[in-house]
Structures are given as structure tokens and as C-alpha cells.
Scaffold this active site. Structure first.
Site, PDB file in Angstrom:
ATOM      1  N   GLU A 192       0.831  -0.965  -0.545  1.00  0.00           N
ATOM      2  CA  GLU A 192      -0.087   0.263   0.140  1.00  0.00           C
ATOM      3  C   GLU A 192       0.487   1.261  -0.293  1.00  0.00           C
ATOM      4  O   GLU A 192       0.457   2.532  -0.373  1.00  0.00           O
ATOM      5  CB  GLU A 192      -1.261  -0.125   1.077  1.00  0.00           C
ATOM      6  CG  GLU A 192      -1.977  -0.610   0.910  1.00  0.00           C
ATOM      7  CD  GLU A 192      -1.761  -2.501   1.424  1.00  0.00           C
ATOM      8  OE1 GLU A 192      -0.893  -2.870   1.454  1.00  0.00           O
ATOM      9  OE2 GLU A 192      -2.218  -3.734   0.682  1.00  0.00           O
ATOM     10  N   HIS A 228     -12.861  -6.771   7.542  1.00  0.00           N
ATOM     11  CA  HIS A 228     -13.221  -6.179   6.352  1.00  0.00           C
ATOM     12  C   HIS A 228     -14.405  -5.921   6.870  1.00  0.00           C
ATOM     13  O   HIS A 228     -15.217  -5.426   6.154  1.00  0.00           O
ATOM     14  CB  HIS A 228     -12.934  -7.718   5.641  1.00  0.00           C
ATOM     15  CG  HIS A 228     -12.111  -8.628   4.864  1.00  0.00           C
ATOM     16  ND1 HIS A 228     -11.685  -9.573   5.715  1.00  0.00           N
ATOM     17  CD2 HIS A 228     -11.908  -8.249   3.911  1.00  0.00           C
ATOM     18  CE1 HIS A 228     -11.238  -9.762   5.087  1.00  0.00           C
ATOM     19  NE2 HIS A 228     -10.823  -9.251   4.062  1.00  0.00           N
TER      20      HIS A 228
END
Ligand SMILES: Cc1ncc(C[n+]2csc(CCOP(=O)(O)OP(=O)(O)O)c2C)c(N)n1
Ligand SMILES: [Mg+2]
Length: 745
Positions: A475, A545
């Protein structure tokens, strides 16, 4: 030391003859090198003196690294190549064309300090005219940005039309230049090679054969930590030698002739398009880490004496004498001139105007383009025909026949529209391409993926792999490279696959991207968009999530944060985000992607929603509910039930945009209803609602008939088992209960 020597003004024949001997450096260049190296050392010395007199506030030196910097600058081209230096690169910057006076303006923190206008510590270089890009104090964050810078140069060479200026969006304020064979230089210390971002940068530069020169300035220490503690085996060259496509050099960086030859070879490799280069230079650090450090605490005298014997400044002086390029008189003359000049520059810098307190808010955001303005407010063109994708995969649409599109559909369509309109837009992230092995889709062997949520489906097929491509699973790599690209004028619209995994990019998101403009006093900017799939209510999304956490980013000045709750707002806000001149965190709630709530017809290719403007979802008179994201439909359900069962009239405000946020809409509503509830999906404490509640308490106290209430998730993470998930996340029933209590207070 040789004492008898010749006329310093050699004739051109002599210079040409000598040139053979100095790896292509002429005698005159060597004299220049000495001038610059000596000036660099003297500016350090002057700053140290001023610090002791408390006239400057910090000092970190380039001492011992001077020969390397000059050599790099001589082998490269200022205002043509790009430079991501670090704090030891004073001599590099001087050799590129920065002046001692400019540096001393930085040391005193003057208003006209070209590096930052008094916002950054000294030695944090930024010289726009020389393509020296603003840097921070965080070690290693510049490396991925340099990679992105090099990628932008390559992209612009392949897509020259993209560099054109255009009116009405960020392009109006962003001049783009590129050369075709430009090189990006990035430097770092030996200790900084331990940062993960260093390895991510090497990986991408190698894989994409980018023209980046990585210069590791190995002075054997990172403050007090010696190199063998940082680097397995003690030698970084050995560890990186397996990266393909690189040209490698390991050199004595205290010798400008050796260093120049190495940089020349490195530059040739890069300019030829063969890939990146790695220059590992052994240097010394005679002045401790900074003025706040005393290396005698951890380095014995013998070691320090051995270093001193390699000091590049006396070393070059001896060389010039020995080679007969200068005699003692010549040396003395140069040194005296520089001493006098640096002293005069310091005196002048101490008189320079200082930045004024009222300027502190300047350049947190673009001064040129205001995304809250009416220019970003358009009406949906509801009859507009939706453009068919050239990729023959109409968006992510699963409901081609329905005029009402999901949020996923309209995000996809907006990306497509904006990519057609603006060739500077590039998309990358994990899994965003249809297929990295593009021949598979070209040969129609596969349909392609286009994102784990299919939001970018069909875009690579339509726009090609130059414009839509997969990143490594890293990321920081995504955000760091995007920041470098945006600094050069591209408009990366990158994707972070799950908010839960944004954290490896946190250094770039907190210390870099939002600060590029402010810390450089508007010399540089990096407007880009980071799309992030966020949120829970997924039934089984669990801890990793389901996370929110938007307040961590609204707490970072310089970053715009938006969070739409429906398809139309998603389209309008995303278009504003892409055309905007600031970095934008665009939060997309996963649960809302394909929800029945909030679908809308395609609103046309010009539909925009300004930032900072809330939507009154439902007007009301008895209490105000302020919310956003996936809590909007839940709050609406609760409000409708409250009206039905108890005749309580709720005014429901969807903020849509979290930074900036619509304080006026909140205030107008609370002044009318005298009751306020803030509802959000993130865990309760220290969340986004705390700030709104505090402001209401502070500024609307006299209007309140009841305490300001919050409804949010429990102060836990979100659990997997649906029973737990329901208990943790705020439900319509929780909202109903809280609204009823507040109405009855
Ligand atoms: C990410 C980060 N961690 C820690 C620091 C504090 N710090 C500043 S410089 C430095 C050492 C850097 O050593 P090296 O990379 O070898 O460069 P040198 O200063 O020796 O040239 C440290 C630990 C920082 N600025 N940034
Ligand atoms: Mg070091």
C-alpha cells in the site's frame, strides 16, 4: 603536501589534456567542485555558529558527503532531471544552482526561504526551478515518490497530449514538463535502507526499468546505530545485487573524480532506457549526526581519526595542489572569497523578513481552486445516454436494463468519463486491471477482473495498460508512487482494496501527501484521489474487512475526505475529487456498492457535487440527526418509524463530505430543532462525532434543549459472527431508541 604550483589559470589546451585524466572532468570543473564543496562546508559551519548563538534553531550538516553531491550534480542536469535528495545533500543542491543565501534563509526560517517559507527545518531542500522536490524529515519516504516521478516522466513521453493545459480543473494550475530521457535522482543514508519503502521502490524501479538513480550515502552510522546492525552482512550492495535491470556502483564517495565517473555510467544506463542505477557511496560524517548529537559517546577517537583522513574537502584541496591545478595562493583566494560571501549571506539572511502568524493557513489546500465553490455544483443530466465502454463491458453494471444504477455502476462510469476527458488520469492499485497479462483479454480468453469489487472493470480494456495497471501488494508503494506522479502533474486515481489495509501507507498518508503543498509553501502540490473500500454491515466481514476510522484522516490537515451514501453523490463527489486541486480520500462503503437504497440514473459526464455541502435527506422540526455513509439508510428507516409511531419529525442530514464539512447546515438545523444526535459507524470514542458534538456544545449551546447525543459502534473491532456484528455496529433499532430518548428529553 605539494607547495610549489602553477598558474591557476590554465589555458584551454591544458584543460583539454587534463580532461583525459579526470574521468571527463575538466580542471575548471574540479576547481568549481572545490568551490562548491568548500562553500557547502562553510555554510554548515556558519549555521553551527548561528545555532550556538541561538539565531537559528536546528542544524544538520552535509559534511563528509560533499564530493558525492557535487559529482552527482555534475553528471546530471538541473531543471531537466528530477531530484529527491535528503538532508545531507547540501553540496548537491549548491552544485545544481541553489545559493548559500537561499540555504541560510532556510536556517533562519525566513518568509522568503525557497525551501518552505520557514515551515521546515533547514536542509529540507525544495527548489522548484531546479526540479528539486520538497522532502520531509521522515527517512525514506522520498524513495517511492521518486519512482512515481520517473513513471510520470515516462508516461508523459508516451502521452505528450496529456501535458496540455486545460481550463476549469486542476490542470489550469499545474504546469507539466518532461524531457523524454530525464533521470530521477534519489538519495538516502545507509540506515534508511532498512525501511520497507526502500525495498518496495527498488522492486518497482527494477520491474518497470525506470530511470532512477538510487544513491545510498553510507557514512556507516544512522545516528548512533552502525551499519552492520541495519544491514545483514553490513553491505547494502551485496543485498541488492540480485535486482534485475540495475546498473550497480560501489564507490569511495569522498573522491569527486571516482564519484563523477560512477554517476556518468549510471546516468548513461538510465538515459538509454536500460533501467535504474544504484550508487552505493562510502562517505564520512565528521560533524556527528546533527548538532543535537555528540558522536564521541559511541565512536572512539581512533575511528573518528580514520574518517577524518578521508575528509573530501582537504582531500580535493590536496589533489588540486598535487595535480598542479591550483597553487596555495589560488586555494586561499577561493576560500577567502567564499568565507566572505557566506558571512555576508548570513548577515543578510538574519535581516530577512520573517513569516507572519496570519499566514499559517496558507496552502493547507489549493489557493487556486475551491472544491466547495459553485463551479463544482451542477445538476444531473438525467436524460444523458450512458456511454458504452469501448471495453465492451458496460461498467460493473449488473442491471443494464434498469435506468437506476448502483453506486458501483456510477463510480465505474465516472472513472470512465473522466479518463476520456483527461489523459492525465491513471488508475492503479491491487487487482484493478482487467488482466495484467493483457494478451489474455485481447485474445478474448478471459473477461478480466477489474477490481475485487469490479469498480474498475473494463477500464484497462478501454484505456490500455499504460493507464490502468496493477500494483504490487504494497500500500505504501501505491500511495508513494501516486504522490510522485501527482507532483509531476498526473492525476492518479488509485485504489486501496480495503480500508483495513491502508496502514502500510500511513507514513505517506500522514507525513507526505497532505503536506506536499503546505511544507513547500505552495511550490509543489500533489492533487490525487485515493479510492478506499470501507465499512462493515457485511455479515461476516469481521475484524479485517469492516473497519472505518475516517476520523484518523479528517484529523490530518491537507487531506480532503468524502464519504458518499448513494450512487448519485458518489458520481458527483468522485468527479469533483478528480478535477480538484487537492489530495482526496474517497471512501466508498462496500455495503452500499450494490444496495437498492440510493440507486440513480446516469447523471451525465459533467455531474458534480461540491465538497462541504451536506444533503438534507429528510427535513424535520423536532430533532436533528447528523450522519453519513451506511448509517444514512439506517437512520432514515429509524426516523420514518419514529414519525409513524410517535409523530416525531426528524431532520436527517447526510454530510457526504467529512473534510470540509457543512457546519452551516448543521447549525441551521440545530438552531431550528434544538436537539442533535450524531450517528456514525466507527467506534464511538474519539470518533468523527466527537468533533461535531464539541462544536455544537461550543457554538450552539444556547439553542440546545437537550444534551448532544452520539450513536456509534461499540469501542471494539467488528466481529465475524453475525450476532456479534449486529451488537457491535449501530443498527436502525439503536438509532430509533436514541432518537426517541432525545425527542423525549
Ligand atoms: C522514519 C523515521 N524514523 C526515524 C527518524 C529519526 N532519524 C532521523 S535521521 C536518522 C538516522 C538516519 O541515518 P541514515 O539513513 O544512515 O542517514 P545519515 O543521517 O547517516 O546520513 C534517524 C533515526 C526519522 N527522521 N524518520
Ligand atoms: Mg548513515
Amino acid at each position: 603536501m605539494a607547495t610549489t604550483k602553477v598558474d591557476p589559470n590554465l589555458d584551454e589546451n591544458d584543460i583539454a589534456k587534463k580532461a583525459q585524466n579526470y574521468q571527463g572532468l575538466t580542471s575548471r570543473q574540479l576547481i568549481d567542485a572545490y568551490r562548491i564543496m568548500f562553500a557547502s562546508r562553510r555554510v554548515d559551519d556558519r549555521e553551527i555558529l548561528l545555532k550556538r548563538q541561538q539565531k537559528v534553531f536546528f542544524q544538520i550538516s552535509g559534511a563528509g558527503h560533499e564530493a558525492l553531491g557535487v559529482a552527482a550534480a555534475f553528471a546530471l542536469r538541473p531543471s531537466y532531471d528530477w531530484f529527491y535528495p535528503y538532508y545531507r545533500d547540501r553540496a548537491l543542491c549548491l552544485a545544481l544552482g541553489a545559493t548559500p543565501y537561499e540555504m541560510l534563509l532556510g536556517a533562519v526560517g525566513a518568509a522568503d526561504d525557497p525551501n518552505s517559507g520557514g515551515r521546515q527545518m533547514p536542509s529540507h531542500w525544495a527548489y522548484k526551478r531546479l526540479n528539486v522536490v520538497t522532502q520531509s524529515s521522515a527517512t525514506g519516504t522520498q524513495i517511492l515518490q521518486a519512482v512515481g516521478c520517473a513513471e510520470a516522466g515516462r508516461y508523459l513521453a508516451r502521452h505528450p497530449q496529456a501535458a496540455r493545459k486545460a481550463e476549469g480543473d486542476y490542470r489550469q494550475f499545474k504546469d507539466v514538463q518532461f524531457q523524454g530521457d530525464e533521470i530521477t535522482y534519489v538519495s538516502l543514508g545507509d540506515g534508511t535502507t532498512s525501511e520497507g519503502e526502500f525495498w518496495e521502490a527498488l522492486n518497482t524501479a527494477s520491474n518497470r526499468r525506470l530511470p532512477v538513480i538510487f544513491c545510498v550515502q553510507d557514512n556507516q552510522y544512522a545516528i548512533s546505530v552502525p551499519v552492520e546492525v541495519q544491514t545483514a552482512g553490513g553491505n547494502i550492495s551485496r543485498l541488492v545485487s540480485g535486482f534485475p535491470n540495475f546498473h550497480f556502483e560501489e564507490i569511495d564517495g569522498t573522491d569527486p573524480v571516482v564519484a563523477y565517473a560512477a554517476f556518468k555510467r549510471a546516468a548513461d544506463h538510465c538515459r538509454a532506457g536500460d533501467g535504474p542505477a544504484f550508487v552505493h557511496a562510502h562517505v564520512i560524517r565528521p560533524y556527528s549526526h546533527s548538532l543535537s548529537d555528540d558522536e564521541r559517546l559511541y565512536r572512539p577517537d581512533a575511528e573518528r581519526r580514520a574518517d577524518a583522513a578521508r575528509d573530501p574537502v582537504p582531500r580535493l584541496q590536496m589533489f588540486l595542489l598535487r595535480e598542479g591545478i591550483l597553487d596555495e595562493k589560488g586555494i586561499t583566494k577561493i576560500e577567502r572569497e567564499i568565507e566572505e560571501q557566506v558571512q555576508a549571506d548570513a548577515d543578510r539572511a538574519l535581516e530577512a523578513a520573517l513569516p507572519q502568524p496570519e499566514t499559517i493557513y496558507n496552502f493547507v489546500y489549493s489557493p487556486d481552486l475551491d472544491p466547495t465553490s459553485a463551479a463544482f455544483e451542477t445538476r444531473p443530466a438525467l436524460a444523458a445516454p450512458e456511454p458504452a465502454g469501448d471495453g465492451k463491458r458496460p461498467a460493473a453494471s449488473q442491471n443494464k436494463t434498469s435506468p437506476n444504477k448502483t453506486m458501483a455502476d456510477l463510480i465505474n462510469t465516472t472513472l470512465r468519463d473522466e479518463m476520456r476527458r483527461d489523459e492525465r488520469v491513471v488508475i492503479f492499485g491491487q487487482d484493478v486491471a482487467d488482466a495484467s497479462r493483457e494478451e489474455y483479454v485481447k485474445q478474448k480468453l478471459v473477461k478480466g477482473k477489474g477490481g475485487v469489487f469490479k469498480l474498475t472493470a473494463g477500464l484497462q480494456i478501454e484505456f490500455g495498460s499504460d493507464r490502468v495497471f496493477n500494483s504490487p501488494l504494497a500500500e505504501a508503494n501505491i500511495v508513494g508512487r501516486a504522490t510522485g506522479m501527482a507532483t509531476r502533474g498526473l492525476k492518479p486515481v488509485v485504489e486501496i482494496q480495503f480500508f483495513d489495509y491502508i496502514w502500510p501507507a500511513m507514513m505517506q498518508l500522514r507525513d507526505e501527501l497532505p503536506l506536499i503543498r503546505w511544507r513547500s509553501n505552495n511550490a509543489f502540490s500533489a492533487p490525487l484521489v485515493i479510492r478506499v473500500a470501507i465499512g462493515g454491515y457485511l455479515t461476516g466481514g469481521a475484524i479485517y474487512h469492516s473497519q472505518c476510522g475516517e476520523s484518523i484522516f479528517t484529523h490530518t490537515p491537507g487531506l480532503r475526505v468524502v464519504f458518499p451514501s448513494n450512487a448519485l453523490d458518489a458520481a458527483g463527489l468522485l468527479r469533483t475529487a478528480i478535477r480538484c486541486d487537492d489530495p482526496v480520500l474517497f471512501l466508498e462503503h462496500k455495503r452500499l456498492y450494490r444496495e437498492t437504497y440510493g440507486r440513480a440514473p446516469y447523471p451525465g459526464a459533467e455531474y458534480m457535487v461540491p465538497f462541504g455541502k451536506a444533503q438534507i435527506v429528510q427535513p424535520g422540526t423536532d430533532l436533528t440527526v447528523i450522519t453519513y455513509g451506511a448509517v444514512v439508510p439506517r437512520a432514515l428507516q429509524a426516523a420514518q418509524r419514529l414519525e409513524r409511531e410517535h409523530q416525531v419529525s426528524v431532520e436527517l442530514i447526510d454530510l457526504r463530505s467529512l473534510n470540509p464539512f457543512d457546519w452551516d447546515a448543521i447549525a441551521a438545523s440545530v438552531e431550528k430543532t434544538n436537539r442533535a444526535l450524531i450517528a456514525y459507524e466507527d467506534s464511538l470514542s474519539w470518533g468523527y462525532g466527537a468533533e461535531i458534538a464539541a462544536r455544537i456544545g461550543d457554538q450552539l449551546f444556547h439553542y440546545l434543549d437537550a444534551p448532544v447525543k452520539r450513536v456509534a459502534a461499540t469501542d471494539t473491532f467488528v466481529a465475524y459472527q453475525p450476532i456479534l456484528e449486529n451488537a457491535i455496529l449501530p443498527q436502525a433499532s439503536d438509532l430509533f431508541r436514541a432518537m426517541k430518548e432525545l425527542a423525549e428529553f
